[in-house]
Design an enzyme around this catalytic site. Structure first.
Site, short mmCIF file in Angstrom:
data_model
loop_
_atom_site.label_atom_id
_atom_site.label_comp_id
_atom_site.label_asym_id
_atom_site.label_seq_id
_atom_site.Cartn_x
_atom_site.Cartn_y
_atom_site.Cartn_z
N ARG A 92 0.63 -1.18 -0.06
CA ARG A 92 -0.03 -0.10 0.03
C ARG A 92 0.81 1.18 0.11
NH1 ARG A 92 -5.40 -2.09 1.23
NH2 ARG A 92 -6.69 -0.87 2.07
N ARG A 126 -21.94 -1.25 -0.35
CA ARG A 126 -21.57 -2.71 -0.36
C ARG A 126 -21.79 -3.21 0.98
NH1 ARG A 126 -14.93 -3.12 -1.05
NH2 ARG A 126 -14.92 -1.82 0.86
N ARG A 166 -19.38 -2.31 6.39
CA ARG A 166 -18.11 -2.47 7.04
C ARG A 166 -18.19 -0.91 7.96
NH1 ARG A 166 -13.41 -3.79 2.98
NH2 ARG A 166 -12.57 -2.25 4.08
N ARG A 177 -9.51 7.37 2.83
CA ARG A 177 -9.09 6.09 2.38
C ARG A 177 -8.48 6.45 0.76
NH1 ARG A 177 -13.57 2.18 3.43
NH2 ARG A 177 -12.63 0.78 2.16
P1 AMP Z 1 -8.91 -2.90 2.63
O1 AMP Z 1 -10.05 -4.13 3.02
O2 AMP Z 1 -8.18 -3.57 1.71
O3 AMP Z 1 -9.78 -1.86 1.92
O4 AMP Z 1 -8.41 -2.34 3.89
C1 AMP Z 1 -9.38 -1.89 4.95
C2 AMP Z 1 -8.07 -1.25 5.77
O5 AMP Z 1 -7.38 -2.05 6.35
C3 AMP Z 1 -7.27 -0.01 5.26
O6 AMP Z 1 -7.88 1.10 4.94
C4 AMP Z 1 -6.11 -0.02 6.31
O7 AMP Z 1 -6.57 0.74 7.32
C5 AMP Z 1 -6.01 -1.65 6.53
N1 AMP Z 1 -5.07 -2.02 5.67
C6 AMP Z 1 -5.19 -2.97 4.68
N2 AMP Z 1 -4.16 -3.29 3.98
C7 AMP Z 1 -2.86 -2.60 4.53
C8 AMP Z 1 -1.97 -2.50 4.14
N3 AMP Z 1 -1.13 -3.20 3.33
N4 AMP Z 1 -1.13 -1.56 4.92
C9 AMP Z 1 -1.54 -0.94 5.76
N5 AMP Z 1 -3.00 -0.99 6.27
C10 AMP Z 1 -3.79 -1.89 5.63
#
Ligand code: AMP
Length: 220
Positions: A92, A126, A166, A177
């Site tokens: 990320r 979602r 969520r 985000r």
């Molecule tokens: P996602 O389900 O991929 O949208 O991730 C949801 C949240 O999890 C993100 O907004 C971050 O807070 C955390 N997160 C997921 N992947 C990462 C990553 N590679 N590095 C840091 N935080 C992460």
């Protein structure tokens, strides 16, 4: 078997990385989907110390610190050893990208591009079946069987599901985000472009991609 063994899916929140992973999995059934967000959410559900730490950042739409995320992904990839895998939500930022290049070989990076207005509609509508994790959308993809205004039967597993977002799928957190994504993604794109691993695909309607098209994308 495909030549491509380790894939990264890059894209903003709501680009459909989870959905596209499922489409790829239909073509490569042995492929293991590794989503850092899913791992964090599982830890939050189980109230582990990792989950408690991660929730603090996730609820604000911020990245969980690299030292936590990197060691978690290292452990998971070690467990997967010789398997085929697809990474969704990692790396990320450029720090994670460089860390990953030291622990794994990457064969292909797919950048999923989608218009921001479409992303907002997707994320804010979602909802997921809590039993089997199938993803639906209040505006564009409802389950077929409706019980009442807010309750359906899951198309895949047959259990009841309610519209439940969520906790980080609110407008305020989503905007944060998206900002975090925009700030961090360019150096990652440049890193993989330099290595000639990056392929950009239009992700406005990935469900319209045929298996043949997906195989072409994967250099199958
Ligand atoms: P996602 O389900 O991929 O949208 O991730 C949801 C949240 O999890 C993100 O907004 C971050 O807070 C955390 N997160 C997921 N992947 C990462 C990553 N590679 N590095 C840091 N935080 C992460």
């Amino acid at each position: 078997m495909p030549k491509v063994k380790h894939i990264i899916l890059l894209g903003p929140p709501g680009a459909g990385k989870g959905t596209f992973s499922s489409q790829i999995k239909k073509i490569i059934p042995d492929l293991i989907h590794v989503s850092t967000g899913d791992i964090f959410r599982k830890n939050i559900k189980e109230s582990t110390s990792l989950g408690i730490k991660a929730k603090e950042y996730m609820d604000k739409g911020e990245l969980v610190p690299d030292e936590i995320t990197n060691s978690m992904i290292k452990n998971r990839l070690e467990e997967l050893d010789k398997h085929y895998w697809i990474l969704d939500g990692y790396p990320r930022n450029i720090g994670q990208t460089k860390y990953l290049s030291g622990i794994a070989n990457i064969d292909l990076v797919l950048l999923l591009s989608v218009d921001t207005e479409i992303i907002k509609k997707r994320i804010l509508g979602r909802f997921t079946c809590l039993n089997c994790d199938k993803i639906y959308n209040k505006y564009t993809l409802l389950p077929k069987k409706n019980i009442n205004e807010n309750k359906w039967i899951c198309d895949d597993c047959g259990k009841d599901i309610e519209f439940q977002q969520r906790t980080d799928d609110t407008e305020k957190t989503l905007n944060k985000r998206l900002d975090v994504y925009k700030t961090n993604v360019e150096p990652i794109i440049d890193f993989y472009k330099d290595k000639k691993l990056l392929k950009e695909i239009n992700a406005e309607d990935t469900l319209a991609y045929t298996n043949k098209e997906i195989k072409e994308i994967l250099k199958f």
